[in-house]
Write a protein that holds these residues in place. Structure first.
Motif, mmCIF file in Angstrom:
data_model
loop_
_atom_site.group_PDB
_atom_site.id
_atom_site.type_symbol
_atom_site.label_atom_id
_atom_site.label_comp_id
_atom_site.label_asym_id
_atom_site.label_seq_id
_atom_site.Cartn_x
_atom_site.Cartn_y
_atom_site.Cartn_z
ATOM 1 N N PHE A 38 0.811 -1.223 0.000
ATOM 2 C CA PHE A 38 0.000 0.000 0.000
ATOM 3 C C PHE A 38 0.845 1.274 0.000
ATOM 4 O O PHE A 38 0.327 2.367 0.192
ATOM 5 N N GLY A 39 2.148 1.136 -0.200
ATOM 6 C CA GLY A 39 3.018 2.293 -0.273
ATOM 7 C C GLY A 39 3.414 2.818 1.095
ATOM 8 O O GLY A 39 3.226 2.158 2.121
ATOM 9 N N ILE A 40 3.979 4.029 1.097
ATOM 10 C CA ILE A 40 4.365 4.648 2.371
ATOM 11 C C ILE A 40 3.127 5.339 2.939
ATOM 12 O O ILE A 40 2.996 6.565 2.906
ATOM 13 N N ASN A 41 2.214 4.538 3.435
ATOM 14 C CA ASN A 41 0.980 5.103 3.965
ATOM 15 C C ASN A 41 1.106 5.377 5.459
ATOM 16 O O ASN A 41 2.187 5.227 6.052
ATOM 17 N N ASP A 62 10.386 4.461 -0.791
ATOM 18 C CA ASP A 62 9.277 4.291 -1.734
ATOM 19 C C ASP A 62 9.690 3.258 -2.779
ATOM 20 O O ASP A 62 10.384 3.586 -3.750
ATOM 21 N N LEU A 63 9.262 2.030 -2.600
ATOM 22 C CA LEU A 63 9.682 0.954 -3.504
ATOM 23 C C LEU A 63 8.839 0.879 -4.770
ATOM 24 O O LEU A 63 9.140 0.096 -5.668
ATOM 25 N N PHE A 64 7.799 1.697 -4.864
ATOM 26 C CA PHE A 64 6.976 1.742 -6.084
ATOM 27 C C PHE A 64 7.366 2.913 -6.992
ATOM 28 O O PHE A 64 6.700 3.172 -7.998
ATOM 29 N N TRP A 65 8.434 3.627 -6.654
ATOM 30 C CA TRP A 65 8.731 4.866 -7.362
ATOM 31 C C TRP A 65 8.975 4.680 -8.851
ATOM 32 O O TRP A 65 8.697 5.580 -9.650
ATOM 33 N N ARG A 66 9.481 3.523 -9.243
ATOM 34 C CA ARG A 66 9.738 3.284 -10.668
ATOM 35 C C ARG A 66 8.439 3.102 -11.450
ATOM 36 O O ARG A 66 8.411 3.258 -12.669
ATOM 37 N N GLU A 68 5.175 4.310 -9.933
ATOM 38 C CA GLU A 68 4.338 5.467 -9.583
ATOM 39 C C GLU A 68 4.838 6.040 -8.261
ATOM 40 O O GLU A 68 4.604 5.455 -7.210
ATOM 41 N N PRO A 69 5.529 7.152 -8.282
ATOM 42 C CA PRO A 69 6.073 7.721 -7.046
ATOM 43 C C PRO A 69 4.965 8.181 -6.094
ATOM 44 O O PRO A 69 3.890 8.605 -6.519
ATOM 45 N N GLY A 70 5.257 8.082 -4.816
ATOM 46 C CA GLY A 70 4.376 8.655 -3.806
ATOM 47 C C GLY A 70 3.104 7.897 -3.542
ATOM 48 O O GLY A 70 2.109 8.488 -3.088
ATOM 49 N N LEU A 86 0.064 -2.899 -8.527
ATOM 50 C CA LEU A 86 1.424 -2.374 -8.375
ATOM 51 C C LEU A 86 2.395 -3.478 -7.975
ATOM 52 O O LEU A 86 3.509 -3.566 -8.508
ATOM 53 N N PHE A 87 1.961 -4.327 -7.059
ATOM 54 C CA PHE A 87 2.814 -5.425 -6.591
ATOM 55 C C PHE A 87 3.156 -6.385 -7.725
ATOM 56 O O PHE A 87 4.301 -6.829 -7.870
ATOM 57 N N GLN A 88 2.165 -6.690 -8.546
ATOM 58 C CA GLN A 88 2.386 -7.631 -9.642
ATOM 59 C C GLN A 88 3.309 -7.050 -10.708
ATOM 60 O O GLN A 88 3.985 -7.799 -11.417
ATOM 61 N N ARG A 89 3.371 -5.738 -10.819
ATOM 62 C CA ARG A 89 4.215 -5.100 -11.825
ATOM 63 C C ARG A 89 5.586 -4.704 -11.273
ATOM 64 O O ARG A 89 6.458 -4.255 -12.027
#
Length: 411
Positions: A38-41, A62-66, A68-70, A86-89
């Motif tokens: 769920f990101g840096i929630n 932020d491990l999803f930055w590549r 979708e940042p933030g 996001l996790f699957q990608r």
């Protein structure tokens, strides 16, 4: 409590953000917190703040930055669907590289002490805990309910530091078969700890979540901190901290000084009478009006044993006093009887960093009532001062309350 900072990617592709939380001292060992899907929630920021309170400089990258940042998601059905996508990608290999870059960023911070670093990850971050242990020089990696580790066991021989894995018995994302494979491959390694928590589900440690289980979360957290303490510190003299707290309570009788030894929102629970306080305001009120200044002047503690762990102390002692004043916390609404009392007591004192977090205090209330004359022990399986005396002298008679004890003499 924390702030956002920038981390440079190791592959030169740019930078990404991370939430940084500092301990009250302003410095400590560094720990990377691996996010859920769920990101840096708010939950992950709360986890970082908790580890900062434990004495660590905690960074949530932020491990999803590549992709979708933030990303900062809640737990609605729509948020969950987006998080799964996001996790699957996510490029897992790049995510581990970004964790390693976060280690580098921590090492460069003046607030970070000690050379060894730690990692604690949840859900997606729990899977990454295993890969962080196999692909980086992390001193200690901790993973909560990681998914898919059973497919990555060919990397097991590359684990260099300490690895702790927490699993949920009812977790459909990591079922019994998967856990068995993991245990078979990793369980015998001296640098790996594996724990399965019965009757709990995935995300049992997410505070406020639908599967949150407080006993399992507390036990897992204690084990996590113990492993981190051993590998990277910080190391506190818990016994000395506890002694200072006791001094302020019983000798100096200074409530503000007593509260200063505790975390911002501590609690005390006297189990037999359910007295104490939760939170700074209520506990301070309790200490001021019903404990510190209300105890009889001759009250003293006679230490018997003390067990000091990584995060808590278990203290065994005898409490002695003359009932010359009303003791609200032990004998609420009971007028002073003038009777002398000796009782065995047990305290479980939990620390968060170098501050007391809570106290659980146990004693035999029936023994107290017998000694002050409010309970007639005749015909009841209870005893008075004898319980304390026998704790100090094991040679005193045993089984005096057992009517059938004499019958077994010749058996």
């Amino acid at each position: 409590m924390g702030k956002m900072m920038k981390v440079q990617a190791s592959d030169g592709s740019g930078s990404f953000s991370g939430y940084l939380a500092l301990p009250a001292s302003g410095k400590g060992p560094g720990v990377v917190i691996g996010q859920e899907i769920f990101g840096i929630n708010a939950n992950m920021r709360e986890v970082a703040d908790l580890y900062a309170e434990e004495g660590y400089v905690a960074l949530v990258p932020d491990l999803f930055w590549r992709l979708e940042p933030g990303v900062d998601l809640g737990y609605t059905e729509a948020d969950f669907a987006r998080a799964i996508d996001l996790f699957q990608r996510l490029d897992i290999d790049k995510a581990v590289e970004d964790i390693d870059a976060s280690f580098k960023a921590l090492r460069e911070l003046p607030e970070v002490e000690a050379s060894g670093l730690g990692y604690v990850g949840f859900c997606m971050g729990g899977k990454l805990a295993y890969l962080t242990a196999t692909r980086t020089d992390v001193a200690c990696a901790v993973g909560y309910y990681g998914m898919g580790i059973e497919h990555l066991l060919d990397e097991a021989e590359r684990i260099k530091g300490h690895l702790v894995l927490h699993f949920a018995e009812q977790d459909g994302y990591c079922d019994a078969n998967a856990r068995a494979l993991i245990s078979q491959r990793l369980g015998a390694r001296p640098n790996v700890e594996i724990y399965t928590y019965p009757e709990v589900d995935h995300a049992f440690a997410r505070h406020g979540g639908m599967h949150y289980n407080k006993p399992a979360a507390l036990m897992a957290h204690q084990r996590s901190i113990a492993a981190l303490r051993q590998a990277i510190g910080p190391h506190y003299n818990l016994s000395a901290l506890w002694e200072k707290h006791i001094e302020f309570e019983f000798a100096v009788r200074d409530v503000p000084a007593t509260m200063a030894t505790m975390v911002a929102e501590p609690y005390v629970n006297h189990i037999p009478t359910m007295t104490g306080g939760v939170g700074y305001r209520e506990l301070s009120r309790f200490y001021q009006n019903h404990f510190v200044h209300a105890n009889p002047p001759d009250m003293k503690l006679v230490p018997i044993s003390r067990t000091v762990g990584a995060t808590q102390i278990v203290d065994e002692f005898v409490m002695c006093f003359t009932h010359t004043s009303e003791i609200d916390w032990m004998l609420p609404n009971v007028a002073p009887t003038g009777k002398y009392v000796e009782i065995p007591m047990l305290g479980v004192i939990k620390f968060r960093g170098d501050k007391l977090c809570h106290e659980h205090i146990y004693w035999d209330q029936a023994s107290v009532l017998v000694q002050i004359g409010l309970l007639d022990p005749t015909g009841l399986p209870v005893a008075g001062v004898e319980t304390a005396r026998k704790l100090l002298d094991e040679q005193l008679p045993s089984n005096t309350l057992m009517g059938k004890w004499a019958d077994s003499a010749e058996r």
